[in-house]
Design an enzyme around this catalytic site. Sequence first.
Site, PDB file in Angstrom:
ATOM      1  N   LEU A 153       0.843  -1.205   0.000  1.00 26.40           N
ATOM      2  CA  LEU A 153       0.000   0.000   0.000  1.00 26.40           C
ATOM      3  C   LEU A 153       0.880   1.257   0.000  1.00 26.40           C
ATOM      4  CD1 LEU A 153      -3.095   0.358  -0.110  1.00 26.40           C
ATOM      5  CD2 LEU A 153      -2.975   1.044   2.288  1.00 26.40           C
ATOM      6  N   GLY A 154       1.668   1.384  -1.050  1.00 26.08           N
ATOM      7  CA  GLY A 154       2.425   2.624  -1.271  1.00 26.08           C
ATOM      8  C   GLY A 154       1.573   3.580  -2.083  1.00 26.08           C
ATOM      9  N   ARG A 155       2.252   4.473  -2.770  1.00 28.43           N
ATOM     10  CA  ARG A 155       1.517   5.490  -3.555  1.00 28.43           C
ATOM     11  C   ARG A 155       0.617   4.835  -4.591  1.00 28.43           C
ATOM     12  NH1 ARG A 155       6.963   8.705  -3.434  1.00 28.43           N
ATOM     13  NH2 ARG A 155       7.671   6.693  -4.192  1.00 28.43           N
ATOM     14  N   ILE A 156       1.159   3.855  -5.316  1.00 29.02           N
ATOM     15  CA  ILE A 156       0.378   3.247  -6.402  1.00 29.02           C
ATOM     16  C   ILE A 156      -0.728   2.353  -5.827  1.00 29.02           C
ATOM     17  CG2 ILE A 156       0.500   1.642  -8.362  1.00 29.02           C
ATOM     18  CD1 ILE A 156       3.334   2.861  -8.918  1.00 29.02           C
ATOM     19  N   ILE A 232       1.148  -4.960 -11.652  1.00 24.95           N
ATOM     20  CA  ILE A 232       1.593  -3.716 -12.287  1.00 24.95           C
ATOM     21  C   ILE A 232       2.865  -3.224 -11.600  1.00 24.95           C
ATOM     22  CG2 ILE A 232      -0.568  -2.880 -13.295  1.00 24.95           C
ATOM     23  CD1 ILE A 232      -1.087  -1.370 -10.646  1.00 24.95           C
ATOM     24  N   ARG A 234       6.619  -5.315 -10.590  1.00 25.58           N
ATOM     25  CA  ARG A 234       7.753  -5.910 -11.293  1.00 25.58           C
ATOM     26  C   ARG A 234       7.531  -7.412 -11.349  1.00 25.58           C
ATOM     27  NH1 ARG A 234       9.049  -1.684 -12.938  1.00 25.58           N
ATOM     28  NH2 ARG A 234      11.005  -0.565 -12.657  1.00 25.58           N
ATOM     29  N   ASP A 258       1.378  -6.720 -16.573  1.00 27.54           N
ATOM     30  CA  ASP A 258       2.053  -5.667 -17.344  1.00 27.54           C
ATOM     31  C   ASP A 258       3.557  -5.874 -17.357  1.00 27.54           C
ATOM     32  OD1 ASP A 258       2.014  -3.193 -18.817  1.00 27.54           O
ATOM     33  OD2 ASP A 258       2.715  -2.143 -17.024  1.00 27.54           O
ATOM     34  N   GLU A 263      11.403  -9.566 -19.970  1.00 19.03           N
ATOM     35  CA  GLU A 263      10.681  -8.770 -20.962  1.00 19.03           C
ATOM     36  C   GLU A 263      11.666  -7.967 -21.824  1.00 19.03           C
ATOM     37  OE1 GLU A 263       8.394  -6.606 -17.912  1.00 19.03           O
ATOM     38  OE2 GLU A 263       9.513  -4.801 -18.457  1.00 19.03           O
ATOM     39  N   HIS A 281       4.368  -3.758 -20.541  1.00 20.29           N
ATOM     40  CA  HIS A 281       4.973  -2.868 -19.530  1.00 20.29           C
ATOM     41  C   HIS A 281       4.654  -1.410 -19.878  1.00 20.29           C
ATOM     42  CE1 HIS A 281       8.478  -2.280 -16.477  1.00 20.29           C
ATOM     43  NE2 HIS A 281       7.576  -1.311 -16.396  1.00 20.29           N
TER      44      HIS A 281
END
Length: 315
Positions: A153-156, A232, A234, A258, A263, A281
């Site tokens: 639960l960071g910024r993203i 979304i 890594r 993603d 990749e 990505h």
Amino acid sequence: MGKIGILQVGPYPAWDEEPLNAAFEMHRYFEADDKPAFLTGCAGTVRGIATRGEMGADRAMIEALPNLEIISVYGVGFDAVDLEAARERGIRVTNTPDVLTMDVADLGVAMMLAQARGMIAAESWVRSGNWAGRGIYELKSRVHGKRAGILGLGRIGYAVGKRLSGFDMDIAYCDIAPRDFAPDWTFVDTPAALAERSDFLFVTLAASAETRHIVGRDVISALGPDGMLINISRASNVDEEALLDAMETGALGSAALDVFEGEPDINPRFLKLDNVLLQPHHASGTVETRKAMGKLVRDNLAAHFAGKELLTPVL
Ligand code: 8YV
């Protein structure tokens, strides 16, 4: 005085290349056939690296550049930069946080919706003439009101949760500790327990050696045959072999991804699956965000070489 030399690890859009070329002497590493020889050739003049989130800068690259002072990453993730090698030499590292948060969250939620409602296959159903020829498209399961889990639960992760609350979802998260800023969401203390109580599990945590394969067989099996994994962050956060095995056998319902190991050369097993949505990505891939990311890359380099404070330092 000549321009400062910067090693450019990957390509940027023209709107970034032009100002970079005007301000610095850019050494286009990604275009070199013999990369070690290229590094040796520019080693004396390079004082900075401009790289991308997924490309980073490894120890060999850092050690090949004796005059290196700063690594400016075009991306919020800096897991591909060997921070230890940078720290040992006092090399500064910057990234591009905040400016991409909303776009990454938007794409994560769009991937959940597209996959849950089968939008890609439904579009083919229309284009192929099946709608007219064979009738209605198969029914899918709903999204709103379901249980969502956010791992990291960071910024993203927070931006994902805010969007999901608009779908009246029951939201839970797992992080190292409960977060004051999310009082309405349920804290769960292990990734497996989070997966167990989720229909949709979002992986939004920053990658590091500690988080490698944090989504392992146990988490995937807890998510189960009706669950969906959305990554979304890594690829290294997910045990890809375990994920593929589970998707092939139906032990996991579906996934929307993603990011991939190795990749853009992704494991061909993914291409045979019809229960996975594949994205290149591209979560930060909007013109607006990429322009802001490019500007931050340049502004951090400019600040460093002007002896000013870095805008978004990592190290
Ligand atoms: C990439 C990313 O950097 O922010 C990150 O960490 O992985 C992305 O934004 C992007 O693909 C540009 O290379």
